[in-house]
Design an enzyme around this catalytic site. Structure first.
Site, mmCIF file in Angstrom:
data_model
loop_
_atom_site.group_PDB
_atom_site.id
_atom_site.type_symbol
_atom_site.label_atom_id
_atom_site.label_comp_id
_atom_site.label_asym_id
_atom_site.label_seq_id
_atom_site.Cartn_x
_atom_site.Cartn_y
_atom_site.Cartn_z
ATOM 1 N N GLY A 287 41.858 41.122 -1.305
ATOM 2 C CA GLY A 287 41.608 42.485 -0.814
ATOM 3 C C GLY A 287 42.845 43.017 -0.103
ATOM 4 O O GLY A 287 43.439 42.314 0.713
ATOM 5 N N ARG B 133 42.199 40.012 -7.608
ATOM 6 C CA ARG B 133 41.521 38.731 -7.402
ATOM 7 C C ARG B 133 41.650 37.990 -8.721
ATOM 8 O O ARG B 133 41.472 38.568 -9.786
ATOM 9 C CB ARG B 133 40.064 38.956 -7.014
ATOM 10 C CG ARG B 133 39.934 39.806 -5.726
ATOM 11 C CD ARG B 133 38.598 39.602 -5.057
ATOM 12 N NE ARG B 133 38.388 40.571 -3.980
ATOM 13 C CZ ARG B 133 38.677 40.338 -2.709
ATOM 14 N NH1 ARG B 133 39.194 39.189 -2.333
ATOM 15 N NH2 ARG B 133 38.427 41.262 -1.782
ATOM 16 N N ASP C 287 42.154 33.982 2.925
ATOM 17 C CA ASP C 287 41.977 32.537 2.721
ATOM 18 C C ASP C 287 41.902 32.141 1.251
ATOM 19 O O ASP C 287 42.394 31.083 0.865
ATOM 20 C CB ASP C 287 40.787 31.998 3.527
ATOM 21 C CG ASP C 287 39.518 32.778 3.268
ATOM 22 O OD1 ASP C 287 39.566 33.790 2.532
ATOM 23 O OD2 ASP C 287 38.465 32.379 3.797
ATOM 24 N N THR D 266 44.651 40.371 5.754
ATOM 25 C CA THR D 266 43.252 40.701 5.454
ATOM 26 C C THR D 266 42.673 41.450 6.638
ATOM 27 O O THR D 266 42.997 41.123 7.791
ATOM 28 C CB THR D 266 42.397 39.440 5.178
ATOM 29 O OG1 THR D 266 40.998 39.802 5.219
ATOM 30 C CG2 THR D 266 42.612 38.346 6.220
ATOM 31 N N ASP E 90 39.768 41.181 7.629
ATOM 32 C CA ASP E 90 38.641 40.416 8.176
ATOM 33 C C ASP E 90 38.947 39.620 9.449
ATOM 34 O O ASP E 90 38.029 39.217 10.149
ATOM 35 C CB ASP E 90 38.108 39.434 7.117
ATOM 36 C CG ASP E 90 37.433 40.150 5.959
ATOM 37 O OD1 ASP E 90 37.059 41.322 6.129
ATOM 38 O OD2 ASP E 90 37.285 39.545 4.893
ATOM 39 N N ASP F 43 39.845 36.563 9.771
ATOM 40 C CA ASP F 43 39.056 35.322 9.689
ATOM 41 C C ASP F 43 39.886 34.123 9.239
ATOM 42 O O ASP F 43 39.374 33.238 8.559
ATOM 43 C CB ASP F 43 37.875 35.531 8.714
ATOM 44 C CG ASP F 43 38.349 35.861 7.312
ATOM 45 O OD1 ASP F 43 39.536 36.204 7.132
ATOM 46 O OD2 ASP F 43 37.521 35.774 6.378
ATOM 47 N N ARG G 287 18.878 59.821 17.653
ATOM 48 C CA ARG G 287 18.510 58.958 16.534
ATOM 49 C C ARG G 287 19.117 57.564 16.673
ATOM 50 O O ARG G 287 20.102 57.383 17.370
ATOM 51 C CB ARG G 287 19.075 59.534 15.243
ATOM 52 C CG ARG G 287 18.182 60.502 14.559
ATOM 53 C CD ARG G 287 18.900 61.044 13.341
ATOM 54 N NE ARG G 287 18.059 62.011 12.671
ATOM 55 C CZ ARG G 287 18.535 63.006 11.952
ATOM 56 N NH1 ARG G 287 19.833 63.166 11.822
ATOM 57 N NH2 ARG G 287 17.714 63.839 11.341
ATOM 58 N N ARG H 90 32.041 39.815 4.752
ATOM 59 C CA ARG H 90 31.019 39.042 4.038
ATOM 60 C C ARG H 90 30.655 37.791 4.810
ATOM 61 O O ARG H 90 29.487 37.461 4.962
ATOM 62 C CB ARG H 90 31.546 38.650 2.643
ATOM 63 C CG ARG H 90 31.000 39.530 1.553
ATOM 64 C CD ARG H 90 31.365 38.979 0.208
ATOM 65 N NE ARG H 90 32.800 38.745 0.082
ATOM 66 C CZ ARG H 90 33.581 39.280 -0.852
ATOM 67 N NH1 ARG H 90 33.044 40.074 -1.750
ATOM 68 N NH2 ARG H 90 34.860 39.011 -0.906
ATOM 69 N N ARG I 282 13.531 53.859 29.003
ATOM 70 C CA ARG I 282 14.419 54.290 30.084
ATOM 71 C C ARG I 282 14.937 55.701 29.857
ATOM 72 O O ARG I 282 15.707 56.233 30.638
ATOM 73 C CB ARG I 282 15.645 53.350 30.107
ATOM 74 C CG ARG I 282 15.598 52.318 31.173
ATOM 75 C CD ARG I 282 16.942 51.609 31.390
ATOM 76 N NE ARG I 282 18.093 52.079 30.665
ATOM 77 C CZ ARG I 282 18.772 51.357 29.772
ATOM 78 N NH1 ARG I 282 18.360 50.133 29.481
ATOM 79 N NH2 ARG I 282 19.836 51.836 29.173
ATOM 80 N N HIS J 149 19.047 57.515 21.753
ATOM 81 C CA HIS J 149 19.859 57.193 20.582
ATOM 82 C C HIS J 149 20.381 55.754 20.701
ATOM 83 O O HIS J 149 20.446 55.204 21.794
ATOM 84 C CB HIS J 149 21.026 58.174 20.440
ATOM 85 C CG HIS J 149 22.049 58.014 21.523
ATOM 86 N ND1 HIS J 149 21.981 58.713 22.702
ATOM 87 C CD2 HIS J 149 23.133 57.213 21.602
ATOM 88 C CE1 HIS J 149 23.004 58.347 23.465
ATOM 89 N NE2 HIS J 149 23.714 57.444 22.826
HETATM 90 O O1 F6P Z 1 38.295 40.225 2.318
HETATM 91 C C1 F6P Z 1 38.441 41.566 2.588
HETATM 92 C C2 F6P Z 1 37.227 42.345 2.177
HETATM 93 O O2 F6P Z 1 37.495 43.691 2.478
HETATM 94 C C3 F6P Z 1 35.901 41.910 2.781
HETATM 95 O O3 F6P Z 1 35.680 42.355 4.082
HETATM 96 C C4 F6P Z 1 34.939 42.477 1.794
HETATM 97 O O4 F6P Z 1 33.723 41.809 1.833
HETATM 98 C C5 F6P Z 1 35.642 42.270 0.495
HETATM 99 O O5 F6P Z 1 37.021 42.260 0.782
HETATM 100 C C6 F6P Z 1 35.349 43.300 -0.585
HETATM 101 O O6 F6P Z 1 36.059 42.967 -1.719
HETATM 102 P P1 F6P Z 1 36.174 43.873 -3.023
HETATM 103 O O7 F6P Z 1 37.019 45.054 -2.695
HETATM 104 O O8 F6P Z 1 36.822 42.987 -4.033
HETATM 105 O O9 F6P Z 1 34.783 44.281 -3.378
#
Ligand code: F6P
Length: 319
Positions: A11, A72, A103, A125, A127, A129, A162, A171, A211, A215
């Site tokens: 990504g 990918r 990763d 990335t 993420d 992570d 709301r 993910r 309270r 929203h």
């Molecule tokens: O790993 C980065 C990320 O943006 C994740 O947060 C997300 O779940 C995923 O890629 C989405 O991937 P794609 O664009 O291939 O659907």
């Protein structure tokens, strides 16, 4: 004399261009020939490789996405497929590769390293992570994009009294949800790393309502459930009118923040420095504001963890 190639994979993330630029400029500064591999590992297999000059990375430090394109490439797991990529590097005399990605991309990089290409990973990335770095390139930009969206949604949530459910990327990783939730003042944050009890969420909303607080903002990481599912789950316990927003891929785009540009520049240049000094099979990172390197083996030793203290704080501040 080494020859270095660079690719972006997985990504895309804002700041990848700044990292790419740093790899190219640092290599040329050190008198090393540098090559761009277009379309990630797919481009490596397809021989989509081009020698780069200083001008090829001009006017990109401020741009989102990746000028090298990304893909990918699940078939890269196959040894004979990787061999094709290795041959494409070797026939040009390229012995070193910088892989900018997450990763999944690091797994490919690790295998290439075992098969004779000196490889360094640069964490790109949104993420946040990846073990071995406090921050990944793109996280800060994506975080600020989400905060901007949350602030806007909060305006209308307040006006209409709301409950809004905002689904963010992640993910398997909750950092974006957690940080955006804290920064955006969300009442509830749901992340994959912690169990989600919708009864408790409903009770919190009810307590707030009693309270006089009408929203509420719930931020849910996509890996927990979708915003729509979250609304359905919530209504099993409380009669509440919700609106859902899925932020989607807008989180991955846009120009990188200053933090991401500086981080990417430091990490990209450091990757080249390591290769020059004979280090490979490592990922670069930033830990306690210092450059660091971690072997791929160590990066994969355990799953990335969220900051438990920050998660606790998010609960304390959203009572
Ligand atoms: O790993 C980065 C990320 O943006 C994740 O947060 C997300 O779940 C995923 O890629 C989405 O991937 P794609 O664009 O291939 O659907």
């Amino acid at each position: 004399m080494k020859k270095i190639a660079v690719l972006t994979s997985g990504g895309d993330a804002p700041g990848m261009n700044a990292a790419f630029r740093a790899v190219v400029r640092k290599s040329i500064y050190e008198g090393i020939e540098v090559y761009g591999v277009y379309q990630g590992f797919q481009g490596l297999i397809n021989d989509n490789i081009k020698k780069l000059e200083l001008g090829d990375v001009g006017d990109i430090i401020q741009r989102g996405g990746t000028k090298l394109y990304s893909a990918r490439c699940p078939e890269f797991i196959e040894p004979q497929v990787r061999q094709k990529g290795i041959e494409n590097l070797k026939k040009r005399g390229i012995d070193s590769l910088v892989v900018i990605g997450g990763d999944g991309s690091y797994r490919g990089a690790q295998r290439l390293n075992e098969e004779g290409i000196n490889t360094i990973g640069v964490p790109g990335t949104i993420d946040n992570d990846i073990n071995g770095t406090d921050y990944t390139i793109g996280f800060d930009t994506a975080l600020n994009t989400i905060i901007d969206a949350v602030d806007r949604i909060r305006d209308t949530a307040t006006s209409h009294e709301r409950t809004f459910i905002i689904e963010v990327m992640g993910r398997d990783a909750g950092d974006l949800a957690l940080w955006a939730g804290v920064a955006g003042g969300a009442e509830t944050i749901l992340i994959p790393e912690a169990p989600s009890d919708m009864k408790v969420v409903a009770e919190r909303i009810e307590t707030g309502m009693n309270r006089g607080k009408k929203h509420s903002i719930i931020i849910v990481a996509e890996g927990v459930m979708s915003a729509a599912e979250c609304g359905e789950e919530l209504r099993k316990y409380i009669n509440v009118d919700t609106r859902e927003s899925v932020l989607g891929h807008m989180q991955r785009g846009g120009k990188p923040t200053g933090n991401d540009r500086v981080l990417a520049s430091r990490l990209g240049a450091y990757a080249v420095e390591l290769l020059i000094n004979g280090t490979s099979g490592h990922a670069v990172g930033i830990e306690n504001n210092s450059l660091s390197k971690t072997s791929f083996d160590q990066v994969f030793e355990e799953n990335h963890k969220i900051d438990e203290g920050l998660f606790r704080l998010s609960k304390e501040l959203s009572i």
